[in-house]
Scaffold this active site. Structure first.
Site, PDB file in Angstrom:
ATOM      1  N   ASP A  10       1.390   4.331  -7.063  1.00  0.00           N
ATOM      2  CA  ASP A  10       0.530   4.038  -5.917  1.00  0.00           C
ATOM      3  C   ASP A  10       0.745   2.629  -5.369  1.00  0.00           C
ATOM      4  OD1 ASP A  10      -0.652   6.561  -5.993  1.00  0.00           O
ATOM      5  OD2 ASP A  10      -2.196   5.896  -7.407  1.00  0.00           O
ATOM      6  N   CYS A  11       1.626   1.869  -5.989  1.00  0.00           N
ATOM      7  CA  CYS A  11       1.867   0.471  -5.616  1.00  0.00           C
ATOM      8  C   CYS A  11       3.198   0.350  -4.875  1.00  0.00           C
ATOM      9  CB  CYS A  11       1.879  -0.386  -6.881  1.00  0.00           C
ATOM     10  SG  CYS A  11       2.415  -2.096  -6.624  1.00  0.00           S
ATOM     11  N   GLY A  12       3.155  -0.174  -3.655  1.00  0.00           N
ATOM     12  CA  GLY A  12       4.366  -0.353  -2.870  1.00  0.00           C
ATOM     13  C   GLY A  12       5.368  -1.275  -3.533  1.00  0.00           C
TER      14      GLY A  12
END
Length: 140
Positions: A10-12
């Protein structure tokens, strides 16, 4: 080459780091650390190998860091480790281990410093920031 990334899909930043590793020709071991948190001992190893203090390896944004009063003076490393074990989101990401070294890859292009093949060709982050241009020149 063995590469391990402690990843949050979920983390770019974590996704960009993973993409750079793969673009270097390596399929890393991916540990989704929120689903499979590392042990206390493993956290200490990662943080130490990256040359960080435990506090420097903690994520404060969008976590219970302030709510748990972890910023208070006198909070021990044992208490910080207890908090990370209870709330793995407190461990910043992505940590990457390679034979060259271990880093907290924030920003994501830090991973290039520890890849055996950092010449990955052109690379643009999800947000449009160009890291390596069409001529292979690293811009960041």
């Amino acid at each position: 080459m063995t590469v391990t990334i402690y990843h949050n899909p979920d983390c770019g930043t974590s996704r960009n780091t993973l993409a750079m590793i793969r673009q270097s020709g390596v399929e890393p071991t991916v540990v989704e650390y929120l689903k499979t948190p590392p042990s206390r001992e493993r956290i200490v190893e990662l943080v130490s190998a990256a040359g960080l203090s435990l506090r420097d390896a903690m994520r404060k944004k969008d976590t219970p860091y302030e709510e748990l009063e972890l910023s208070e003076a006198g909070v021990s490393d044992d208490a910080l480790l207890d908090a990370i074990q209870a709330h793995p989101i407190l461990l910043n990401r992505p940590f990457v281990e390679t034979p060259v070294g271990t880093r907290l890859c924030r920003p994501s292009e830090v991973v290039l410093d520890i890849l055996e093949n950092p010449d990955i060709g052109p690379f643009t982050k999800e947000d449009g920031e160009v890291i390596i241009d069409a001529e292979g020149k690293r811009l960041v």
